[in-house]
Design a protein around this motif. Structure first.
Motif, PDB file in Angstrom:
ATOM      1  N   LYS A 185     102.871  13.875  15.973  1.00  0.00           N
ATOM      2  CA  LYS A 185     103.565  13.059  14.990  1.00  0.00           C
ATOM      3  C   LYS A 185     103.173  11.591  15.129  1.00  0.00           C
ATOM      4  O   LYS A 185     102.985  10.879  14.140  1.00  0.00           O
ATOM      5  N   LYS A 186     103.052  11.123  16.356  1.00  0.00           N
ATOM      6  CA  LYS A 186     102.648   9.749  16.589  1.00  0.00           C
ATOM      7  C   LYS A 186     101.269   9.484  16.039  1.00  0.00           C
ATOM      8  O   LYS A 186     101.004   8.452  15.414  1.00  0.00           O
ATOM      9  N   GLN A 187     100.353  10.440  16.219  1.00  0.00           N
ATOM     10  CA  GLN A 187      99.009  10.298  15.716  1.00  0.00           C
ATOM     11  C   GLN A 187      99.003  10.250  14.192  1.00  0.00           C
ATOM     12  O   GLN A 187      98.261   9.482  13.583  1.00  0.00           O
ATOM     13  N   ASP A 188      99.857  11.088  13.549  1.00  0.00           N
ATOM     14  CA  ASP A 188      99.948  11.083  12.095  1.00  0.00           C
ATOM     15  C   ASP A 188     100.427   9.737  11.577  1.00  0.00           C
ATOM     16  O   ASP A 188      99.912   9.220  10.584  1.00  0.00           O
ATOM     17  N   LYS A 189     101.437   9.147  12.270  1.00  0.00           N
ATOM     18  CA  LYS A 189     101.937   7.847  11.855  1.00  0.00           C
ATOM     19  C   LYS A 189     100.867   6.777  11.995  1.00  0.00           C
ATOM     20  O   LYS A 189     100.684   5.937  11.124  1.00  0.00           O
ATOM     21  N   LEU A 190     100.174   6.796  13.120  1.00  0.00           N
ATOM     22  CA  LEU A 190      99.110   5.828  13.330  1.00  0.00           C
ATOM     23  C   LEU A 190      98.036   5.964  12.261  1.00  0.00           C
ATOM     24  O   LEU A 190      97.546   4.987  11.722  1.00  0.00           O
ATOM     25  N   THR A 191      97.704   7.188  11.945  1.00  0.00           N
ATOM     26  CA  THR A 191      96.684   7.415  10.927  1.00  0.00           C
ATOM     27  C   THR A 191      97.158   6.916   9.572  1.00  0.00           C
ATOM     28  O   THR A 191      96.413   6.280   8.831  1.00  0.00           O
ATOM     29  N   PHE A 192      98.414   7.167   9.232  1.00  0.00           N
ATOM     30  CA  PHE A 192      98.954   6.735   7.942  1.00  0.00           C
ATOM     31  C   PHE A 192      98.937   5.221   7.821  1.00  0.00           C
ATOM     32  O   PHE A 192      98.460   4.671   6.825  1.00  0.00           O
ATOM     33  N   PHE A 193      99.476   4.504   8.824  1.00  0.00           N
ATOM     34  CA  PHE A 193      99.548   3.048   8.735  1.00  0.00           C
ATOM     35  C   PHE A 193      98.170   2.395   8.815  1.00  0.00           C
ATOM     36  O   PHE A 193      97.912   1.404   8.132  1.00  0.00           O
ATOM     37  N   SER A 194      97.292   2.948   9.642  1.00  0.00           N
ATOM     38  CA  SER A 194      95.948   2.376   9.715  1.00  0.00           C
ATOM     39  C   SER A 194      95.179   2.584   8.416  1.00  0.00           C
ATOM     40  O   SER A 194      94.373   1.758   8.021  1.00  0.00           O
ATOM     41  N   LYS A 195      95.480   3.702   7.734  1.00  0.00           N
ATOM     42  CA  LYS A 195      94.794   4.010   6.483  1.00  0.00           C
ATOM     43  C   LYS A 195      95.317   3.172   5.322  1.00  0.00           C
ATOM     44  O   LYS A 195      94.555   2.803   4.413  1.00  0.00           O
ATOM     45  N   ASN A 196      96.622   2.827   5.359  1.00  0.00           N
ATOM     46  CA  ASN A 196      97.247   2.139   4.224  1.00  0.00           C
ATOM     47  C   ASN A 196      97.711   0.718   4.531  1.00  0.00           C
ATOM     48  O   ASN A 196      98.431   0.121   3.725  1.00  0.00           O
ATOM     49  N   LYS A 197      97.311   0.180   5.680  1.00  0.00           N
ATOM     50  CA  LYS A 197      97.796  -1.153   6.049  1.00  0.00           C
ATOM     51  C   LYS A 197      97.351  -2.227   5.064  1.00  0.00           C
ATOM     52  O   LYS A 197      98.062  -3.228   4.853  1.00  0.00           O
ATOM     53  N   GLN A 207     102.931   7.589   1.503  1.00  0.00           N
ATOM     54  CA  GLN A 207     103.128   8.658   2.482  1.00  0.00           C
ATOM     55  C   GLN A 207     103.042  10.028   1.811  1.00  0.00           C
ATOM     56  O   GLN A 207     102.475  10.980   2.384  1.00  0.00           O
ATOM     57  N   THR A 208     103.597  10.137   0.601  1.00  0.00           N
ATOM     58  CA  THR A 208     103.491  11.394  -0.140  1.00  0.00           C
ATOM     59  C   THR A 208     102.038  11.743  -0.408  1.00  0.00           C
ATOM     60  O   THR A 208     101.608  12.890  -0.233  1.00  0.00           O
ATOM     61  N   LYS A 209     101.268  10.740  -0.818  1.00  0.00           N
ATOM     62  CA  LYS A 209      99.837  10.947  -1.063  1.00  0.00           C
ATOM     63  C   LYS A 209      99.112  11.330   0.221  1.00  0.00           C
ATOM     64  O   LYS A 209      98.255  12.229   0.229  1.00  0.00           O
ATOM     65  N   HIS A 210      99.463  10.654   1.319  1.00  0.00           N
ATOM     66  CA  HIS A 210      98.822  10.901   2.616  1.00  0.00           C
ATOM     67  C   HIS A 210      99.036  12.344   3.080  1.00  0.00           C
ATOM     68  O   HIS A 210      98.082  13.051   3.435  1.00  0.00           O
ATOM     69  N   PHE A 211     100.299  12.810   3.021  1.00  0.00           N
ATOM     70  CA  PHE A 211     100.590  14.162   3.495  1.00  0.00           C
ATOM     71  C   PHE A 211     100.082  15.221   2.527  1.00  0.00           C
ATOM     72  O   PHE A 211      99.767  16.347   2.936  1.00  0.00           O
ATOM     73  N   ALA A 212      99.991  14.870   1.241  1.00  0.00           N
ATOM     74  CA  ALA A 212      99.392  15.797   0.277  1.00  0.00           C
ATOM     75  C   ALA A 212      97.918  16.010   0.594  1.00  0.00           C
ATOM     76  O   ALA A 212      97.396  17.132   0.501  1.00  0.00           O
ATOM     77  N   GLU A 213      97.230  14.937   0.995  1.00  0.00           N
ATOM     78  CA  GLU A 213      95.812  15.053   1.382  1.00  0.00           C
ATOM     79  C   GLU A 213      95.659  15.880   2.652  1.00  0.00           C
ATOM     80  O   GLU A 213      94.714  16.667   2.777  1.00  0.00           O
ATOM     81  N   ILE A 214      96.602  15.713   3.593  1.00  0.00           N
ATOM     82  CA  ILE A 214      96.556  16.499   4.835  1.00  0.00           C
ATOM     83  C   ILE A 214      96.724  17.984   4.527  1.00  0.00           C
ATOM     84  O   ILE A 214      95.987  18.837   5.041  1.00  0.00           O
ATOM     85  N   GLU A 215      97.694  18.312   3.672  1.00  0.00           N
ATOM     86  CA  GLU A 215      97.924  19.711   3.303  1.00  0.00           C
ATOM     87  C   GLU A 215      96.731  20.283   2.554  1.00  0.00           C
ATOM     88  O   GLU A 215      96.375  21.458   2.735  1.00  0.00           O
ATOM     89  N   LYS A 216      96.103  19.473   1.716  1.00  0.00           N
ATOM     90  CA  LYS A 216      94.916  19.925   0.993  1.00  0.00           C
ATOM     91  C   LYS A 216      93.782  20.235   1.962  1.00  0.00           C
ATOM     92  O   LYS A 216      93.101  21.262   1.837  1.00  0.00           O
ATOM     93  N   ASP A 217      93.587  19.342   2.948  1.00  0.00           N
ATOM     94  CA  ASP A 217      92.537  19.566   3.948  1.00  0.00           C
ATOM     95  C   ASP A 217      92.825  20.822   4.765  1.00  0.00           C
ATOM     96  O   ASP A 217      91.900  21.582   5.096  1.00  0.00           O
ATOM     97  N   LYS A 218      94.114  21.042   5.093  1.00  0.00           N
ATOM     98  CA  LYS A 218      94.469  22.242   5.848  1.00  0.00           C
ATOM     99  C   LYS A 218      94.195  23.503   5.036  1.00  0.00           C
ATOM    100  O   LYS A 218      93.721  24.510   5.579  1.00  0.00           O
TER     101      LYS A 218
END
Length: 268
Positions: free
Chosen positions: A5-17, A78-89
């Motif tokens: 979860k921590k890695q996901d948060k870091l990835t989200f903020f680093s991607k959208n900062k 965040q919705t867009k970010h997790f939608a992309e993660i689910e798409k990749d999965k």
């Protein structure tokens, strides 16, 4: 789980900062512009009689407004970010589902080359044919076919259907079979494929395209148990991912792990 979860948060903020900083700067800038417009002798005369308590009330309301805007932007990103993660999965899951399962057998050593005939004298052993080769059979036991199959750097089959068995014969360049029946056998080099004393390749790759067009390959390594030689799957790889790291498709699983460790150490 916590680390994930921590890695996901870091990835989200680093991607959208970038967008978060732009939004924050815009809100701060908007407040400064409003403040200067009403402050003292600003060009909006309604602000001449404003007192500190008025500004404090406005500031409270503006902070609530700014907070709502920031939360809305974060929620949208965040919705867009997790939608992309689910798409990749989903893409990765689909790719795994399509991969073949190979049943590989070593059918024999030093056998007569398929499709050839030789003349010799039964009473003269010096005329007996001499062979040095390996006969390998493979079958795709998955439910999906594969395309454009390449083994030992040779394009062999345009299509390999489920439960279809194919047989190949392989010999090293110093084999008498290569010298006599080169067009009927797959020639390989010791420099590319290390062999055992019996002339069996210690590893090889099966390159193929799955039905979605992904260029993949599987690596098989020679193992021995109870005096029986067999090929065991070492890994399934995506050619595009290998190319992104600059890895060759001729690398073994051990080589790949070694190179990845080197890249990791350089990042430290």
């Amino acid at each position: 789980m916590k680390n994930s979860k921590k890695q996901d948060k870091l990835t989200f903020f680093s991607k959208n900062k970038k967008w978060l900083l732009i939004s924050l700067v815009a809100l701060v800038g908007a407040y400064i512009c409003i403040y200067l417009s009403f402050k003292g002798n600003g060009f909006i005369t309604a602000g001449v009689n404003l007192e500190k308590k008025d500004w404090l009330s406005f500031l409270g309301a503006y902070l609530a407004f700014a907070g709502t805007i920031i939360v809305s932007i974060v929620a949208t990103l965040q919705t867009k970010h997790f939608a992309e993660i689910e798409k990749d999965k989903a893409i990765e899951s689909r790719k795994k589902e399509l991969q073949p399962i190979f049943s590989i057998n070593i059918d024999g050593l030093n056998q007569q080359i398929s499709g050839t005939a030789e003349v010799f004298n039964l009473y003269d052993t010096s005329t007996y044919p001499k062979h040095k080769n390996v006969t390998i059979s493979l079958e795709n036991v998955s439910i999906y076919p594969i395309l454009n199959v390449i083994i030992f750097d040779k394009y062999l089959f345009q299509l390999l259907k489920p439960n279809e068995r194919k047989t190949i014969q392989v010999a090293y360049s110093n084999s008498p079979d290569v010298q006599k029946w080169k067009e009927h056998i797959i020639e390989i080099q010791e420099s590319n494929y290390e062999s055992t004393e019996d002339g069996i390749p210690k590893w090889f790759n099966i390159n193929y395209d799955d039905i979605d067009g992904n260029e993949m390959f599987q690596t098989f390594a020679l193992k021995t148990f109870d005096d029986t030689n067999y090929y065991s799957l070492e890994g399934t790889h995506d050619k595009a991912a290998m190319a992104a790291y600059g890895f060759s498709t001729k690398m073994t699983e051990t080589d790949c792990v070694g190179e990845l460790m080197k890249l990791y150490q350089k990042m430290q």
